[in-house]
Design an enzyme around this catalytic site. Structure first.
Site: not given
Lengths: 286, 286
Positions: B150, B227, B264
């Site tokens: 991320s 996600d 995620h």
């Protein structure tokens, strides 16, 4: 539906389900996580993983990495909770090693615990029966093994001996091996079962193994040599269990590894998850 | 000693060290975790793992499962923190996606952040230099690769492009691929770097790749198809990065896997840690 699906999470090509349901045994809502491997769609073997003091179904789901090996070998994993939660009993949240998160896999006989704190029957009967109905692809009735950590390691050994033939194999990580003889066990057994020590022995692996009559697959145990609950606090005492095994039909069949450098944490569990997964896979016919 | 050892934990036959030290770049105490594999005792290759928003060095240490593969292949892992902590700046703890836990791997130029929020220089210079001196057995100067999740995936890609030849390979899990063009990036870049978008592009992988001149190992990216930060919030936009790669020397060398069913979380990261470990092992000569 008997279960509410709170989350469905992909991991290692399989699926982790976070479920909850109303239990008639604990009279509370109970959480449980179930990992289903990819691959076979019927007669999937099962490993029941019992967690330790303070844990929820999530700790081992997030940190044990058993799912990686479960998917590789092709077995499912059931991660139950460690106690009822929100039973509303006075004092249930006062200690980390008693009450909430610490139901010790017994059926309580003492007030005020006996209505809710019945994790023995909950885990070995209600939960498995309900999951067998909910997931018909799981071979829960005929092909299941059991493992656990610390309080859950004790719970796995006790569950194995108290249900001869039910579990194909048992293993444990740093189990509370002789709970009648340590502070954690004395506190929990004393409050949940009362002062009659005979009632404690009905759950104590070091006592149960002596009178056990049933199939005798090998038993695999790992214990961290630097685990303070082992070295200092004498809460675990796997040697007592091994000594009792020697006087029983289990002589020579308990494989205790005291591993140098390891502690009591999930870093320890994850490090030997592969060994335990391989061990159970063999007995589950994988 | 330049580092304080807060914990030394055995895992997967290697050792995880939880360290802290005083940083001259952030003017705070910084935490970092380092995993050393068993096996070789010199010239150990290294993987630098940059974490995402809100994370500390512990999240990935506990949940990514990278150490299992690091020990298997024989590389070390460095898990830095994601920001200074306790800098004492007003408002630094008000948001989960800005300030503490969200320093966005830049050298801030704006008040009140510029004294402390310099995670670009901290990670790529001070921390690696100090760890190279502290662990002479690690080949940090000559054999290191970089990955992240991320915000850390963006940080890995930016760090790779801004330091040609420094990192042998780069990969990312759900990276913020075009931060100049999403809300997370706009908030952090705007506050740390000011309103001049040219200064943002100096950190944005989708811009950096276009002018990059340096070695071009393949780039591996995994993105969960379920996600929400990808599907709904458009924070990640790996396709923008892939499109920019096509106009650069990286045409055909960015391997983006959009994987069905994955989110995620660390369940996603752990599921593809093996692929990324194998990928980097190849470039690290393992």
């Amino acid at each position: 539906m008997s279960f509410t699906v709170n989350a469905e999470i992909s991991q290692f090509n399989g699926k982790l389900f976070k479920l909850s349901h109303d239990s008639e045994t604990t009279h509370t809502k109970m959480d449980v996580n179930v990992f289903l491997p990819s691959g076979p769609s019927e007669k999937i073997p099962v490993l029941l993983y019992l967690s330790g003091l303070t844990c929820t179904p999530n700790n081992a789901s997030e940190k044990s990495f058993f799912q990686y090996f479960a998917n590789k070998f092709g077995f499912a994993i059931i991660f139950p909770d460690t106690s009822p939660r929100g039973a509303g009993i006075e004092g249930e949240d006062d200690s980390w090693d008693f009450g909430t998160g610490a139901a010790f896999y017994v059926d309580s006989t003492q007030e005020p615990w006996s209505k809710n704190y019945n994790m023995y029957s909950y885990v070995h009967k209600e939960l498995l029966d309900k999951l067998a109905a909910y997931y018909p692809q799981l071979d829960i009735k005929d092909n299941i093994s059991i493992t656990g950590h610390s309080m859950g390691g004790y719970g796995a050994l006790a569950g194995f001996f108290k249900n001869p033939g039910r579990y194909k194999s048992v293993s444990a990580f740093a189990p509370i091996s002789n709970p009648s003889n340590c502070k954690w066990g004395e506190k929990c057994f004393g409050n949940y079962l009362g002062e009659d020590k005979e009632s404690w022995y009905q759950y104590d692996p070091t006592h149960l193994i002596k009178s056990y009559k049933g199939p005798t697959p090998d038993i695999l145990i790992h214990q961290g040599a630097q685990d303070g609950f082992y070295t200092k606090d004498e809460q675990l005492q796997p040697e007592n269990f091994v000594a009792a095994a020697k006087e029983s039909g289990y002589a020579g069949k308990v494989d205790l590894h005291v591993v140098d450098g390891y502690d009591h944490s999930y870093f320890f569990i994850s490090s030997f998850a592969e060994d335990h997964a391989k061990f159970h896979a063999k007995y589950l016919g994988l």
